[in-house]
Design a protein around this motif. Structure first.
Motif, PDB file in Angstrom:
ATOM      1  N   SER A   1      31.435   8.820  41.099  1.00 16.37           N
ATOM      2  CA  SER A   1      30.497   9.509  40.184  1.00 16.37           C
ATOM      3  C   SER A   1      30.885  10.484  39.350  1.00 16.37           C
ATOM      4  CB  SER A   1      29.053   9.688  41.181  1.00 16.37           C
ATOM      5  OG  SER A   1      29.453  10.752  41.857  1.00 16.37           O
ATOM      6  N   ALA A   2      31.729  11.245  40.003  1.00 17.16           N
ATOM      7  CA  ALA A   2      32.579  12.312  39.066  1.00 17.16           C
ATOM      8  C   ALA A   2      33.094  11.892  38.081  1.00 17.16           C
ATOM      9  CB  ALA A   2      33.045  13.411  40.051  1.00 17.16           C
ATOM     10  N   ALA A   3      34.175  10.921  38.192  1.00 18.86           N
ATOM     11  CA  ALA A   3      35.112  10.482  37.140  1.00 18.86           C
ATOM     12  C   ALA A   3      34.172   9.421  36.403  1.00 18.86           C
ATOM     13  CB  ALA A   3      36.002   9.397  38.302  1.00 18.86           C
ATOM     14  N   LEU A   4      33.244   8.969  36.479  1.00 22.32           N
ATOM     15  CA  LEU A   4      32.415   7.956  35.496  1.00 22.32           C
ATOM     16  C   LEU A   4      31.698   9.066  34.759  1.00 22.32           C
ATOM     17  CD1 LEU A   4      31.751   5.299  34.636  1.00 22.32           C
ATOM     18  CD2 LEU A   4      30.118   5.261  36.279  1.00 22.32           C
ATOM     19  N   THR A   5      31.215  10.032  35.211  1.00 19.68           N
ATOM     20  CA  THR A   5      30.546  11.101  34.282  1.00 19.68           C
ATOM     21  C   THR A   5      31.243  11.759  33.315  1.00 19.68           C
ATOM     22  OG1 THR A   5      28.727  11.451  36.231  1.00 19.68           O
ATOM     23  CG2 THR A   5      28.954  13.213  34.585  1.00 19.68           C
ATOM     24  N   LEU A   6      32.556  12.222  34.037  1.00 18.02           N
ATOM     25  CA  LEU A   6      33.461  12.739  33.103  1.00 18.02           C
ATOM     26  C   LEU A   6      34.160  11.727  32.003  1.00 18.02           C
ATOM     27  CD1 LEU A   6      35.481  15.135  32.384  1.00 18.02           C
ATOM     28  CD2 LEU A   6      37.114  14.403  34.025  1.00 18.02           C
ATOM     29  N   ALA A   7      34.183  10.709  32.167  1.00 14.77           N
ATOM     30  CA  ALA A   7      34.592   9.561  31.179  1.00 14.77           C
ATOM     31  C   ALA A   7      33.528   9.355  30.132  1.00 14.77           C
ATOM     32  CB  ALA A   7      34.944   8.575  32.078  1.00 14.77           C
ATOM     33  N   LEU A   8      32.304   9.371  30.798  1.00 17.41           N
ATOM     34  CA  LEU A   8      31.144   9.005  29.540  1.00 17.41           C
ATOM     35  C   LEU A   8      30.989  10.357  28.861  1.00 17.41           C
ATOM     36  CD1 LEU A   8      28.482   7.197  31.985  1.00 17.41           C
ATOM     37  CD2 LEU A   8      29.655   6.462  30.109  1.00 17.41           C
ATOM     38  N   ALA A   9      31.198  11.656  29.318  1.00 18.33           N
ATOM     39  CA  ALA A   9      31.112  13.138  28.599  1.00 18.33           C
ATOM     40  C   ALA A   9      32.272  12.886  27.758  1.00 18.33           C
ATOM     41  CB  ALA A   9      31.278  14.000  29.413  1.00 18.33           C
ATOM     42  N   VAL A  10      33.402  12.223  27.675  1.00 12.53           N
ATOM     43  CA  VAL A  10      34.398  12.241  26.708  1.00 12.53           C
ATOM     44  C   VAL A  10      34.162  11.270  25.814  1.00 12.53           C
ATOM     45  CG1 VAL A  10      36.830  11.701  26.388  1.00 12.53           C
ATOM     46  CG2 VAL A  10      36.309  13.177  28.485  1.00 12.53           C
ATOM     47  N   ALA A  11      33.407  10.180  26.134  1.00 10.67           N
ATOM     48  CA  ALA A  11      33.130   8.857  25.269  1.00 10.67           C
ATOM     49  C   ALA A  11      32.107   9.670  24.125  1.00 10.67           C
ATOM     50  CB  ALA A  11      32.701   7.787  26.080  1.00 10.67           C
ATOM     51  N   CYS A  12      30.943  10.306  24.709  1.00 14.18           N
ATOM     52  CA  CYS A  12      29.816  10.622  23.967  1.00 14.18           C
ATOM     53  C   CYS A  12      30.586  11.893  23.016  1.00 14.18           C
ATOM     54  CB  CYS A  12      29.001  11.430  25.042  1.00 14.18           C
ATOM     55  SG  CYS A  12      27.946  10.324  25.895  1.00 14.18           S
ATOM     56  N   TRP A  13      31.209  12.534  23.418  1.00 16.34           N
ATOM     57  CA  TRP A  13      31.963  13.623  22.685  1.00 16.34           C
ATOM     58  C   TRP A  13      32.734  12.874  21.394  1.00 16.34           C
ATOM     59  CZ3 TRP A  13      37.334  14.657  21.491  1.00 16.34           C
ATOM     60  CH2 TRP A  13      37.394  15.883  20.913  1.00 16.34           C
ATOM     61  N   LEU A  14      33.512  11.977  21.709  1.00 17.21           N
ATOM     62  CA  LEU A  14      34.183  11.290  20.753  1.00 17.21           C
ATOM     63  C   LEU A  14      33.449  10.596  19.740  1.00 17.21           C
ATOM     64  CD1 LEU A  14      37.260   9.641  22.916  1.00 17.21           C
ATOM     65  CD2 LEU A  14      37.176  11.476  21.274  1.00 17.21           C
ATOM     66  N   VAL A  15      32.364   9.873  20.079  1.00 15.51           N
ATOM     67  CA  VAL A  15      31.163   9.232  19.336  1.00 15.51           C
ATOM     68  C   VAL A  15      30.697  10.216  18.323  1.00 15.51           C
ATOM     69  CG1 VAL A  15      29.405   7.952  19.268  1.00 15.51           C
ATOM     70  CG2 VAL A  15      31.021   7.180  20.953  1.00 15.51           C
ATOM     71  N   PHE A  16      30.248  11.420  18.897  1.00 15.36           N
ATOM     72  CA  PHE A  16      29.595  12.381  18.102  1.00 15.36           C
ATOM     73  C   PHE A  16      30.412  12.962  17.197  1.00 15.36           C
ATOM     74  CE2 PHE A  16      26.069  13.067  21.404  1.00 15.36           C
ATOM     75  CZ  PHE A  16      25.031  12.574  20.582  1.00 15.36           C
ATOM     76  N   ARG A  17      31.661  13.199  17.409  1.00 17.23           N
ATOM     77  CA  ARG A  17      32.689  13.966  16.630  1.00 17.23           C
ATOM     78  C   ARG A  17      33.050  12.721  15.478  1.00 17.23           C
ATOM     79  NH1 ARG A  17      38.975  14.910  18.054  1.00 17.23           N
ATOM     80  NH2 ARG A  17      39.559  15.995  16.477  1.00 17.23           N
ATOM     81  N   SER A  18      33.023  11.427  15.632  1.00 16.51           N
ATOM     82  CA  SER A  18      33.434  10.567  14.570  1.00 16.51           C
ATOM     83  C   SER A  18      32.191  10.430  13.808  1.00 16.51           C
ATOM     84  CB  SER A  18      33.836   9.157  15.215  1.00 16.51           C
ATOM     85  OG  SER A  18      32.528   8.448  15.864  1.00 16.51           O
ATOM     86  N   GLY A  19      31.208  10.346  14.272  1.00 14.66           N
ATOM     87  CA  GLY A  19      29.728  10.326  13.348  1.00 14.66           C
ATOM     88  C   GLY A  19      29.389   8.832  13.341  1.00 14.66           C
ATOM     89  N   TRP A  20      29.988   7.831  14.232  1.00 19.12           N
ATOM     90  CA  TRP A  20      29.646   6.351  14.434  1.00 19.12           C
ATOM     91  C   TRP A  20      28.092   6.352  14.564  1.00 19.12           C
ATOM     92  CZ3 TRP A  20      28.857   2.985  18.819  1.00 19.12           C
ATOM     93  CH2 TRP A  20      29.117   1.618  18.370  1.00 19.12           C
ATOM     94  N   ARG A  21      27.804   5.369  13.458  1.00 18.42           N
ATOM     95  CA  ARG A  21      26.320   5.064  13.322  1.00 18.42           C
ATOM     96  C   ARG A  21      25.306   6.236  13.112  1.00 18.42           C
ATOM     97  NH1 ARG A  21      25.781  -0.804  16.695  1.00 18.42           N
ATOM     98  NH2 ARG A  21      27.399  -1.814  15.524  1.00 18.42           N
ATOM     99  N   LEU A  22      25.966   7.435  12.912  1.00 16.84           N
ATOM    100  CA  LEU A  22      25.110   8.464  12.676  1.00 16.84           C
ATOM    101  C   LEU A  22      25.202   8.997  11.432  1.00 16.84           C
ATOM    102  CD1 LEU A  22      25.111  10.723  15.708  1.00 16.84           C
ATOM    103  CD2 LEU A  22      22.954   9.643  14.787  1.00 16.84           C
ATOM    104  N   LYS A  23      26.529   9.149  10.898  1.00 15.60           N
ATOM    105  CA  LYS A  23      26.882   9.455   9.458  1.00 15.60           C
ATOM    106  C   LYS A  23      27.311   8.442   8.724  1.00 15.60           C
ATOM    107  CE  LYS A  23      28.187  13.961  11.232  1.00 15.60           C
ATOM    108  NZ  LYS A  23      29.416  15.020  11.246  1.00 15.60           N
ATOM    109  N   SER A  24      27.484   7.083   9.039  1.00 17.31           N
ATOM    110  CA  SER A  24      28.036   5.965   8.362  1.00 17.31           C
ATOM    111  C   SER A  24      27.026   4.994   8.466  1.00 17.31           C
ATOM    112  CB  SER A  24      29.446   5.712   9.010  1.00 17.31           C
ATOM    113  OG  SER A  24      29.085   5.167  10.360  1.00 17.31           O
TER     114      SER A  24
END
Length: 277
Positions: A254-277
């Motif tokens: 559960s800890a590893a999966l939560t950390l992986a999802l946190a990194v994935a959310c950060w990367l998606v927000f950083r890219s602006g995928w489907r938010l800014k494009s």
């Protein structure tokens, strides 16, 4: 004709205020986004809090009251006390996911995404705000559900750490998964597909209503690859004192999966995928 005002180091007229700078995390912005998410679901509490509790009570009526005499004890635990923690965790998972995913898909469709894209919020701060808002809804629904099922099941506390850890981590995990689903979805049909074909099957096939050890192979082994199994099994063990799997493996997964999802959310927000494009 008057002279132009001199420019400051940022290239702006010296008479105008400079943009506010934040050292580290913009906690004011994170708090504002978090409160926005909490007030959004609390404003319609009858739909976001009361309705899931009613659904859980209906499950309790069907599986516990109606089938009381047909269900033998499991691991020496009455069936009502065995199934109640699973239903509470199911409410936590579904509502944490729904809060973040619905918030983002509505913002995209209604064109209000600029409300959180324009302010000085970094990708990390957006991840924290949306995740904590979703986790709050999951925990609130889980707590209210636990209180409402007490008349049907006598819930004890065998391991307080397991209850708190898996309750909180499940809320955060599903909140981040909801963020990714909301960003990926372009319409409500896409979000419903994730809910119906991913979240719901993984929830029902993770030992919510039965012990995994009673499944025949290869389904018993396959169930150990379902992360929801560790969340529900660990959460239930905190009440009844028995786990079908390893608690330490459940904590690590559960800890590893939560950390992986946190990194994935950060990367998606950083890219602006489907938010800014």
């Amino acid at each position: 004709m008057t002279d132009l005002a001199p420019l400051n180091e940022l290239g702006r007229p010296s008479g105008l205020p400079s943009p506010r700078r934040y050292n580290g995390i913009n906690w004011i912005g994170v708090q504002t986004l978090y409160l926005r998410e909490v007030r959004r679901f609390w404003k319609v509490g009858a739909q976001t809090v009361a309705a899931p509790v009613v659904t859980t009570l209906l499950y309790m009526l069907v599986f516990v009251v109606a089938l009381k005499d047909a269900r033998p004890p499991l691991h020496g635990t009455p069936f009502a006390e065995f199934v109640a923690p699973g239903l509470i965790m199911m409410a936590i998972l579904n509502n944490a996911f729904a809060n973040a995913s619905s918030s983002l898909i509505q913002a995209k469709i209604m064109g209000t995404a600029t409300d959180f894209l324009t302010p000085p919020l970094s990708p990390l701060e957006l991840t924290i705000g949306f995740s904590l808002g979703a986790a709050t809804r999951g925990m609130v629904v889980g707590l209210v559900t636990a209180v409402c099922v007490l008349p049907f099941a006598r819930l004890g506390v065998a391991n307080l750490f397991a209850i708190l850890w898996f309750g909180v981590i499940a809320s955060l995990l599903m909140g981040m998964l909801g963020v990714l689903a909301g960003l990926w979805s372009e319409k409500f049909d896409h979000l419903s597909a994730v809910q119906n074909f991913v979240v719901m099957p993984m929830t029902f096939l993770s030992g919510t209503f039965y012990p995994i050890e009673r499944l025949p192979e290869p389904f018993r082994s396959i169930s150990h690859f379902n992360p929801f199994f560790y969340l529900i099994d660990g959460f239930r063990s905190g009440f009844i004192g028995h786990a079908d799997g390893s608690l330490m493996i459940g904590v690590a997964v559960s800890a590893a999966l939560t950390l992986a999802l946190a990194v994935a959310c950060w990367l998606v927000f950083r890219s602006g995928w489907r938010l800014k494009s």
